[in-house]
Write a protein that holds these residues in place. Structure first.
Motif, PDB file in Angstrom:
ATOM      1  N   PHE A  87       0.725  -1.091  -0.162  1.00  0.00           N
ATOM      2  CA  PHE A  87      -0.060  -0.037  -0.021  1.00  0.00           C
ATOM      3  C   PHE A  87       0.816   1.089  -0.120  1.00  0.00           C
ATOM      4  N   LEU A  88       2.048   1.357   0.862  1.00  0.00           N
ATOM      5  CA  LEU A  88       3.015   2.463   0.941  1.00  0.00           C
ATOM      6  C   LEU A  88       3.584   2.728  -0.476  1.00  0.00           C
ATOM      7  N   LEU A  89       3.829   1.692  -1.029  1.00  0.00           N
ATOM      8  CA  LEU A  89       4.750   1.782  -2.296  1.00  0.00           C
ATOM      9  C   LEU A  89       3.668   2.192  -3.510  1.00  0.00           C
ATOM     10  N   SER A  90       2.409   1.493  -3.327  1.00  0.00           N
ATOM     11  CA  SER A  90       1.666   2.242  -4.420  1.00  0.00           C
ATOM     12  C   SER A  90       1.218   3.600  -4.203  1.00  0.00           C
ATOM     13  N   HIS A  91       1.092   4.228  -3.106  1.00  0.00           N
ATOM     14  CA  HIS A  91       0.696   5.631  -2.878  1.00  0.00           C
ATOM     15  C   HIS A  91       2.027   6.253  -3.189  1.00  0.00           C
ATOM     16  N   PHE A  92       3.367   5.789  -2.761  1.00  0.00           N
ATOM     17  CA  PHE A  92       4.360   6.545  -2.997  1.00  0.00           C
ATOM     18  C   PHE A  92       4.893   6.888  -4.319  1.00  0.00           C
ATOM     19  N   ALA A  93       4.356   5.912  -5.085  1.00  0.00           N
ATOM     20  CA  ALA A  93       4.778   5.752  -6.681  1.00  0.00           C
ATOM     21  C   ALA A  93       3.708   6.877  -7.284  1.00  0.00           C
ATOM     22  N   LYS A  94       2.661   7.204  -6.730  1.00  0.00           N
ATOM     23  CA  LYS A  94       1.718   8.090  -7.305  1.00  0.00           C
ATOM     24  C   LYS A  94       1.658   9.653  -6.860  1.00  0.00           C
ATOM     25  N   CYS A  95       2.062   9.765  -5.765  1.00  0.00           N
ATOM     26  CA  CYS A  95       1.935  10.718  -4.858  1.00  0.00           C
ATOM     27  C   CYS A  95       2.911  11.761  -5.536  1.00  0.00           C
ATOM     28  N   GLY A  96       2.466  13.146  -5.686  1.00  0.00           N
ATOM     29  CA  GLY A  96       3.196  14.241  -6.290  1.00  0.00           C
ATOM     30  C   GLY A  96       4.026  14.839  -5.220  1.00  0.00           C
ATOM     31  N   LYS A  97       3.654  14.697  -3.920  1.00  0.00           N
ATOM     32  CA  LYS A  97       4.240  15.526  -2.955  1.00  0.00           C
ATOM     33  C   LYS A  97       5.525  14.795  -2.290  1.00  0.00           C
ATOM     34  N   LYS A  98       6.056  13.722  -2.883  1.00  0.00           N
ATOM     35  CA  LYS A  98       6.946  12.954  -2.182  1.00  0.00           C
ATOM     36  C   LYS A  98       8.206  13.668  -1.953  1.00  0.00           C
ATOM     37  N   LEU A  99       8.442  14.185  -3.212  1.00  0.00           N
ATOM     38  CA  LEU A  99       9.918  15.057  -3.415  1.00  0.00           C
ATOM     39  C   LEU A  99       9.958  16.704  -2.969  1.00  0.00           C
ATOM     40  N   THR A 100       8.594  17.117  -2.141  1.00  0.00           N
ATOM     41  CA  THR A 100       8.443  18.422  -1.791  1.00  0.00           C
ATOM     42  C   THR A 100       8.752  18.611  -0.260  1.00  0.00           C
ATOM     43  N   ASN A 101       8.679  19.815   0.048  1.00  0.00           N
ATOM     44  CA  ASN A 101       8.788  19.811   1.719  1.00  0.00           C
ATOM     45  C   ASN A 101       7.557  19.507   2.392  1.00  0.00           C
ATOM     46  N   ARG A 102       6.365  19.496   1.514  1.00  0.00           N
ATOM     47  CA  ARG A 102       5.082  19.231   1.885  1.00  0.00           C
ATOM     48  C   ARG A 102       4.781  17.790   1.883  1.00  0.00           C
ATOM     49  N   ALA A 103       5.677  16.730   1.841  1.00  0.00           N
ATOM     50  CA  ALA A 103       5.287  15.456   1.754  1.00  0.00           C
ATOM     51  C   ALA A 103       4.199  14.850   2.848  1.00  0.00           C
ATOM     52  N   CYS A 104       3.434  13.971   2.472  1.00  0.00           N
ATOM     53  CA  CYS A 104       2.418  13.569   3.256  1.00  0.00           C
ATOM     54  C   CYS A 104       3.183  12.418   4.305  1.00  0.00           C
ATOM     55  N   MET A 105       2.295  12.008   5.246  1.00  0.00           N
ATOM     56  CA  MET A 105       2.789  11.117   6.305  1.00  0.00           C
ATOM     57  C   MET A 105       3.227   9.986   5.675  1.00  0.00           C
ATOM     58  N   GLN A 106       2.396   9.196   4.573  1.00  0.00           N
ATOM     59  CA  GLN A 106       2.616   7.737   4.068  1.00  0.00           C
ATOM     60  C   GLN A 106       3.981   7.939   3.341  1.00  0.00           C
ATOM     61  N   CYS A 107       4.150   9.115   2.614  1.00  0.00           N
ATOM     62  CA  CYS A 107       5.322   9.186   1.890  1.00  0.00           C
ATOM     63  C   CYS A 107       6.593   9.520   2.789  1.00  0.00           C
ATOM     64  N   ASN A 108       6.541  10.157   3.678  1.00  0.00           N
ATOM     65  CA  ASN A 108       7.541  10.230   5.001  1.00  0.00           C
ATOM     66  C   ASN A 108       7.889   8.972   5.483  1.00  0.00           C
ATOM     67  N   ARG A 109       6.849   8.224   5.884  1.00  0.00           N
ATOM     68  CA  ARG A 109       7.113   6.905   6.591  1.00  0.00           C
ATOM     69  C   ARG A 109       8.047   5.920   5.411  1.00  0.00           C
ATOM     70  N   MET A 110       7.381   5.891   4.039  1.00  0.00           N
ATOM     71  CA  MET A 110       8.281   5.183   3.066  1.00  0.00           C
ATOM     72  C   MET A 110       9.544   5.497   2.782  1.00  0.00           C
ATOM     73  N   GLN A 111       9.807   6.953   3.000  1.00  0.00           N
ATOM     74  CA  GLN A 111      11.288   7.447   2.964  1.00  0.00           C
ATOM     75  C   GLN A 111      12.014   6.895   4.198  1.00  0.00           C
ATOM     76  N   GLN A 112      11.449   6.987   5.318  1.00  0.00           N
ATOM     77  CA  GLN A 112      12.388   6.457   6.559  1.00  0.00           C
ATOM     78  C   GLN A 112      12.635   5.012   6.336  1.00  0.00           C
ATOM     79  N   LEU A 113      11.617   4.171   5.738  1.00  0.00           N
ATOM     80  CA  LEU A 113      11.825   2.583   5.691  1.00  0.00           C
ATOM     81  C   LEU A 113      13.116   2.732   4.590  1.00  0.00           C
ATOM     82  N   LEU A 114      13.077   3.360   3.648  1.00  0.00           N
ATOM     83  CA  LEU A 114      14.142   3.196   2.499  1.00  0.00           C
ATOM     84  C   LEU A 114      15.692   3.586   3.167  1.00  0.00           C
TER      85      LEU A 114
END
Length: 322
Positions: free
Chosen positions: A237-264
């Motif tokens: 679920f996190l990877l699916s969201h991370f692939a589609k979310c447009g905020k992951k590379l911005t300073n306003r990344a959502c909670m799911q994207c932040n969690r995915m980045q921490q896991l990586l």
């Protein structure tokens, strides 16, 4: 008034040459050899009582009932035979356990003292536990003392309703404080154990997530199956969201994207084969603030340890050849 004499045991090899006088004036005839060999205190009393070759050897054992004295001496006799683990022994400790414990303590008979502690612990009840606890402290019986405290902790609601607890609250503040501190310490240890177990479970799940990441980026995302773990499904679920979310590379990344980045990032710090690993970030380990943070370093160590332990636990034992 005639004094009743109770013969403990007839034994041709060991003559009954000592008379034990009890608190109620009764006399118990026993063997000085058995008494002296069982207790250094009794040995000194017997030597002191022997004034001459033909004089009568008489010692006093006071403070308990004559029936308890008889049971006490019988146990000393039985300890020298193969009959020690008998129904008679259990019955004696059941009926006179507290008094025999006092005698064993006074006359320094360690094995009998331990036996009494075990027997008394077996029959502890909330109604008797406070009195038994006070006696255990007085007679320096640590095993019985601990068993009493455990029962108090286990059924404190019932203990609070007893007369023994009421007496302690009114007249023995030191014992009351000891019991309350024991209950508080147990609750504190229980909270620490629970917190530690929860932390270990979290580390185990993170370790499992690291394995799932490697599996996903090596073999691809598999279709959902009933045997897939919740960790694997959560990562999908996190990877699916991370692939589609447009905020992951911005300073306003959502909670799911932040969690995915921490896991990586966590995987990058844990991975021991970065050159061949297909999980992103592993091939280009970038020094981050989290990596130098003490909390992050401890997290990396604990997750690594949890992965190793989980791997060892999941190994199949090799079949031994018949």
């Amino acid at each position: 008034m005639a004094v009743k004499v109770k013969m403990v045991r007839k034994d041709d090899e060991l003559p009954s040459d000592v008379i034990i006088v009890t608190s109620d004036g009764q006399r118990i005839v026993a063997s000085s050899n058995i008494l002296a060999s069982s207790s250094p205190v009794l040995e000194r009393k017997i030597k002191k009582a022997k004034k001459g070759w033909k004089s009568e050897c008489r010692i006093s054992l006071l403070g308990v009932s004559s029936d308890a004295i008889v049971a006490f001496v019988k146990l000393l006799y039985l300890s020298r035979t193969t009959e020690f683990s008998t129904i008679e022994t259990d019955e004696s400790l059941d009926k006179h356990g507290m008094q025999i414990l006092a005698l064993a303590h006074a006359y320094r008979i360690g094995w009998l003292k331990k036996q009494c502690e075990v027997a008394i612990s077996t029959f502890l009840t909330p109604e008797r536990v406070i009195d038994t606890l006070k006696l255990a402290k007085l007679l320096d019986a640590p095993r019985l003392h601990q068993q009493c405290l455990r029962l108090v902790r286990k059924d404190f609601d019932s203990v609070q309703k007893t007369e023994g607890w009421l007496f302690v609250r009114l007249h023995d503040p030191e014992l009351e404080l000891e019991i309350l501190e024991f209950l508080e310490d147990f609750d504190e240890r229980k909270r620490r154990w629970k917190k530690a177990n929860e932390a270990q479970e979290a580390y185990r799940q993170l370790g499992e997530a690291m394995d799932c990441l490697e599996q996903i980026f090596t073999k691809g995302i598999m279709e959902t199956r009933p045997d897939q773990s919740q960790t694997y499904q959560g990562l999908k679920f996190l990877l699916s969201h991370f692939a589609k979310c447009g905020k992951k590379l911005t300073n306003r990344a959502c909670m799911q994207c932040n969690r995915m980045q921490q896991l990586l990032r966590l995987h990058a710090d844990i991975c021991d084969h970065a050159n061949s690993c297909k999980v992103p970030i592993c091939k280009m380990k970038v020094e981050t603030e989290e990596k130098f943070d003490e909390t992050w370093r401890l997290l990396v160590e604990n997750v690594t340890r949890a992965r190793v332990l989980s791997s060892l636990a999941s190994r199949k034992k090799p079949d031994r050849a018949n």
